[in-house]
Design an enzyme around this catalytic site. Structure first.
Site, PDB file in Angstrom:
ATOM      1  N   TYR A  41       0.835  -1.192   0.000  1.00  0.00           N
ATOM      2  CA  TYR A  41       0.000   0.000   0.000  1.00  0.00           C
ATOM      3  C   TYR A  41       0.878   1.253   0.000  1.00  0.00           C
ATOM      4  O   TYR A  41       1.282   1.769   1.049  1.00  0.00           O
ATOM      5  CB  TYR A  41      -0.936   0.010   1.208  1.00  0.00           C
ATOM      6  N   PRO A 188     -15.043  -7.470   2.483  1.00  0.00           N
ATOM      7  CA  PRO A 188     -16.169  -8.168   3.108  1.00  0.00           C
ATOM      8  C   PRO A 188     -17.541  -7.614   2.748  1.00  0.00           C
ATOM      9  O   PRO A 188     -18.548  -8.282   2.965  1.00  0.00           O
ATOM     10  CB  PRO A 188     -15.895  -7.978   4.606  1.00  0.00           C
ATOM     11  N   THR A 193     -24.449  -4.454  -2.583  1.00  0.00           N
ATOM     12  CA  THR A 193     -25.558  -3.856  -3.330  1.00  0.00           C
ATOM     13  C   THR A 193     -26.053  -4.766  -4.454  1.00  0.00           C
ATOM     14  O   THR A 193     -27.038  -4.441  -5.115  1.00  0.00           O
ATOM     15  CB  THR A 193     -25.120  -2.513  -3.933  1.00  0.00           C
TER      16      THR A 193
END
Length: 264
Positions: A41, A188, A193
């Protein structure tokens, strides 16, 4: 340890740095006790950001980082690279960036197919014996890989992609549950949606679909510790509040049935 962690991957490290620091601090204020980051990252920038936001760390907070992906591709691109020299270098960098003497939980970001597994786990074990690593975990592994790894080192955590609509790693979760290994599902709530059933249960409970997806994970197995990530405080607060959402047995069974082969 609280069973809802925080994934720091989405925290911006450039123009919105102040906002990112505020989100990290709010996570701790809300009682989050595990924050997940990685060398990948931002090439360590995410680790530095967390140190800027949270050091000195509360006693109960564990920041786990991951190693084994490096800019060593032919053109300097990221690739799996868990050679012993790379692992040692990345651990030393993480110690410096996080401002700690020991990484309490260090996870192998991926198993490097070009490096013998014994060399990868052996290096992490040497770092553990040296006191630079507390516990060892893995990420994105199969049952076979987990089994072989456990022959080489004590594995306390597995971080695989898993959610109510994505259960490819159900067999890995089953092994973790049997062995008492923490299972940290990443991504997770991403597909929340996509399901009318999920939205329906959310409406019944007066919750959001993301909260229901997280509540399902918490009810699925006691070894599950989700690490939802976000760069917004409002979204963070929504995720943490999912710990208070309770599914009825009937609601849980409906969600279990969303994926063929799911069990109640």
């Amino acid at each position: 340890m609280r069973r809802l962690g925080f994934g720091a991957m989405h925290l911006p490290v450039d123009s919105a740095r102040d906002q990112a620091i505020a989100v990290a601090r709010r996570a701790v204020e809300l009682g989050v006790t595990l924050i997940d980051t990685a060398h990948l990252y931002g090439g360590g920038a995410n680790e530095e950001l967390l140190a800027s936001a949270l050091y000195p760390y509360p006693d109960e907070l564990v920041i786990t980082t991951k190693v084994g992906v490096a800019r060593t591709g032919p053109g300097g691109e990221w690739r799996l690279d868990a050679r012993p020299s790379i692992l040692r270098e990345q651990v030393e960098q993480a110690l410096r960036r996080l401002r700690v003497e020991r990484i309490e939980l260090l996870q192998l970001h991926r198993i490097d197919p070009e490096t013998p597994l014994a060399d990868q786990l052996g290096t992490l074990r040497e770092l553990q014996v040296a006191g630079k690593v507390g516990r060892i975990g893995l990420s994105e592994v199969t049952v076979d890989e987990l089994t072989r790894a456990r022959e080489l080192a004590e594995i306390v955590s597995v971080q695989n992609r898993y959610s109510v609509l994505d259960r490819e790693h159900e067999p890995v979760l089953r092994v973790c549950a049997e062995a008492g290994i923490a299972f940290l599902p990443w991504r997770p709530v991403a597909p929340a949606t996509a399901s009318r059933e999920l939205a329906g249960v959310a409406a019944e409970l007066g919750a959001t679909a993301a909260q229901v997806a997280l509540a399902w994970l918490l009810a699925r197995s006691p070894v599950i510790l989700p690490i939802p990530g976000t760069g917004r405080i409002a979204h963070l607060e929504e995720n943490v509040a999912a710990a208070e959402v309770r599914l009825s047995r009937e609601q849980g069974e409906r969600l279990d049935a969303l994926v063929e082969g799911g069990t109640s």
